[in-house]
Enzyme design. Structure first.
Site, PDB file in Angstrom:
ATOM      1  N   LYS A 185       0.935  -1.397  -0.062  1.00  0.00           N
ATOM      2  CA  LYS A 185      -0.073  -0.063  -0.103  1.00  0.00           C
ATOM      3  C   LYS A 185       0.993   1.296   0.000  1.00  0.00           C
ATOM      4  O   LYS A 185       1.423   1.772   0.916  1.00  0.00           O
ATOM      5  CB  LYS A 185      -0.876  -0.052   1.203  1.00  0.00           C
ATOM      6  CG  LYS A 185      -2.148   1.177   1.219  1.00  0.00           C
ATOM      7  CD  LYS A 185      -1.505   2.463   1.579  1.00  0.00           C
ATOM      8  CE  LYS A 185      -2.621   3.263   1.355  1.00  0.00           C
ATOM      9  NZ  LYS A 185      -1.988   4.747   1.579  1.00  0.00           N
ATOM     10  N   GLU A 260       7.261   1.111  12.087  1.00  0.00           N
ATOM     11  CA  GLU A 260       8.559   2.182  12.145  1.00  0.00           C
ATOM     12  C   GLU A 260       8.008   3.643  12.185  1.00  0.00           C
ATOM     13  O   GLU A 260       7.466   4.105  11.038  1.00  0.00           O
ATOM     14  CB  GLU A 260       9.392   1.837  10.795  1.00  0.00           C
ATOM     15  CG  GLU A 260      10.108   0.501  10.911  1.00  0.00           C
ATOM     16  CD  GLU A 260      10.778   0.343   9.545  1.00  0.00           C
ATOM     17  OE1 GLU A 260      11.497   1.292   8.976  1.00  0.00           O
ATOM     18  OE2 GLU A 260      10.785  -0.853   8.970  1.00  0.00           O
ATOM     19  N   CYS A 294      13.185  10.072   8.586  1.00  0.00           N
ATOM     20  CA  CYS A 294      12.652   9.826  10.108  1.00  0.00           C
ATOM     21  C   CYS A 294      13.926  10.030  11.217  1.00  0.00           C
ATOM     22  O   CYS A 294      13.703  10.317  12.307  1.00  0.00           O
ATOM     23  CB  CYS A 294      12.223   8.495  10.185  1.00  0.00           C
ATOM     24  SG  CYS A 294      13.067   7.298   9.554  1.00  0.00           S
ATOM     25  N   GLU A 396       8.062  15.835  15.975  1.00  0.00           N
ATOM     26  CA  GLU A 396       8.650  15.907  14.896  1.00  0.00           C
ATOM     27  C   GLU A 396       7.952  16.671  13.867  1.00  0.00           C
ATOM     28  O   GLU A 396       6.841  16.843  13.748  1.00  0.00           O
ATOM     29  CB  GLU A 396       8.387  14.435  14.363  1.00  0.00           C
ATOM     30  CG  GLU A 396       9.317  14.063  12.972  1.00  0.00           C
ATOM     31  CD  GLU A 396       9.017  12.535  12.542  1.00  0.00           C
ATOM     32  OE1 GLU A 396      10.014  11.904  12.119  1.00  0.00           O
ATOM     33  OE2 GLU A 396       7.853  12.257  12.614  1.00  0.00           O
TER      34      GLU A 396
END
Length: 497
Positions: A185, A260, A294, A396
């Protein structure tokens, strides 16, 4: 070179059970170039029925098809065939990924694509080296216990938008090497390379249903995958908030998860470093891929005695970036846009919040040339006078925005490094070898760098997230589960009653 020559005129189709299909609804989504926010292609938008078909195809391929009956050697050879097939089309996929994600063309062609190819070669080898173990157990030699690693079955892999080609290849290669079938996906913001990769799997000769690719919004496609009982495992790379939703939705079927998630990684700079060199590494650590990584080192923690000189060098080197279209590298372009206008606005909101909460903005990356105003460009943005409770220190941002804090003692640096909910990565720069290892051991994160930044072995030594940065192990065993088997070796042994 005209990169658009590789773009299809017709909408890119879903890939289900070895067939290229329109979505049942017939709906399509625009593919947007982040450089100018112009649509340059269309992809079909999958829905619930499309996902259900993909799940059935993947389950049948594992339970009934040839994939589940193949030897590790046979699967290994198919992975190598995929690698060889993709290697012949590198320019095409470098163009598609650059157009779709706003990347720098040389970065894709000379780094991300070689990493993608290497992943299939590496896991082709791993497929032939999956080993269990024999465990000594009590019983005077009358019992044998052995442990095998086996595939889950149907794995759904939900990909991120910041590096779909490279990260997707690393993950799908491991999934297939482990013996699973997969439903991929891709992100709605970056689907193109994976829809195009369907033809590579087809040409390489993968059996029907082993690889299925369905695009569409996560709120629909992702939710069906997470909740369906015939999907044995969900693997996702993305933001922590999305991961939390996946975690909650998966509770209905208690399926295995590997998440993750986000990061807010510290980069500790001690006073004994070469300031110029450390500033270059720190800049690289939060600006790679325009800050959309990330593990980016978005919290630089600098010892007080060199703080001013370090900040001056960081600002000076940040002036060397030239934003623009990633295909204009011969004109010096070395900095791309953010993935979408929505994400651009989100990063800008964080910058405004930092100003409002009292941080000092000493480098504002929102000032971009007039000819680039239609794109999503933000250059390196640097904040000082940071306190730990500030939003930009804690959350973040996923853009080229960094907070620079100061510290006096080693203990204070470690405390600042661990003052967030994330635990993905971190770094320490110092000439003191003992201190480097001591501090690295105390940073709460799954991947730590000493006197460098970013991984030098993504497939050989993958990191796992701590705290709210993720759950699950890394590598091929991420997509496998253990089975322990006990064997009675004696004859006519009675139970102990």
């Amino acid at each position: 070179m005209d990169p658009y020559k590789y773009v299809k005129d017709e909408p890119y189709k879903l890939y289900i059970n070895g067939e290229f299909l329109e979505s049942e609804s017939g709906e399509t989504m625009d593919v947007i170039n982040p450089v100018n926010n112009q649509s340059f292609a269309k992809v079909y938008k999958g829905g619930e029925n499309d996902v259900k078909k993909a799940i059935k195809a993947a389950k049948d391929a594992f339970d009934k098809g040839p994939w589940g009956k193949m030897t590790n050697l046979e699967r290994s050879k198919l992975l190598l065939k995929f690698k060889d097939t993709l290697a012949k089309k590198q320019e095409e996929f470098a163009c598609l990924e650059t157009l779709d994600c706003g990347k720098l063309y040389p970065s894709v062609l000379y780094y991300e694509l070689p990493q993608s190819l290497d992943a299939f070669e590496y896991y082709a080898g791993k497929a032939r080296c999956i080993e269990g173990k024999v465990v000594p157990v009590d019983g005077g030699g009358n019992y044998l216990n052995y442990v095998n690693w086996e595939p889950y079955g149907v794995v759904a892999e939900i990909l991120p938008w910041n590096g779909p080609l490279m990260m997707g290849c690393q993950k799908i290669a491991a999934i297939l090497a482990a013996g699973n079938t997969v439903i991929v996906k891709p992100s709605s913001w970056a689907s193109l390379s994976w829809l195009a990769l369907a033809s590579v799997f087809e040409e390489a000769g993968f059996p029907k249903g082993v690889v299925n690719i369905v695009t569409g919004p996560g709120s629909l496609v992702g939710e069906v995958l997470v909740k369906d009982k015939d999907v044995d495992m969900i693997s996702m790379t993305g933001g922590t908030e999305t991961g939390r939703k996946v975690f909650n939705a998966a509770s209905s079927t208690i399926k295995d998860l590997a998440l993750e998630l986000g990061g807010k990684s510290p980069n500790i700079i001690f006073e004994d470093v070469d300031i110029e060199n450390a500033a270059k590494w720190a800049l690289h650590g939060f600006t790679l891929n325009s800050g959309q990584v990330c593990v980016s080192g978005t919290r630089i923690i600098v010892q007080e005695s060199i703080y001013d000189k370090f900040v001056e060098a960081l600002c000076r080197y940040s002036n060397e970036f030239k934003p623009g279209d990633g295909f204009n590298y011969e004109k010096g372009v070395n900095f791309g846009p953010l993935i979408s206008k929505e994400h651009y606005n989100n990063v800008c909101n964080y910058i405004e919040k930092g100003i409002k909460e009292g941080a000092t903005l000493i480098k504002d990356g929102r000032c971009v040339a007039e000819e680039l105003k239609d794109g999503n460009f933000i250059l390196p943005t640097i904040f000082t006078d940071i306190t730990p409770e500030m939003t930009i220190f804690q959350e973040e941002i996923f853009g080229p925005v960094v907070c620079v804090s100061k510290f006096k003692t080693e203990e204070e640096a470690i405390n600042l490094a661990n003052l967030v909910d994330y635990g993905l990565a971190g770094a320490v720069f110092t000439k003191d070898v003992a201190r480097a290892h001591r501090v690295a051991a105390k940073i709460k994160g799954g991947q730590i760098y000493i006197n460098t930044y970013f991984s030098k072995g993504m497939v050989e030594s993958p990191g796992a997230g701590w705290k709210q940065s993720g759950i699950g192990v890394a590598g091929i065993h991420k997509y496998m589960r253990s089975k322990t088997i006990f064997v009675e070796l004696g004859n006519n042994v009675n139970p102990p009653f």
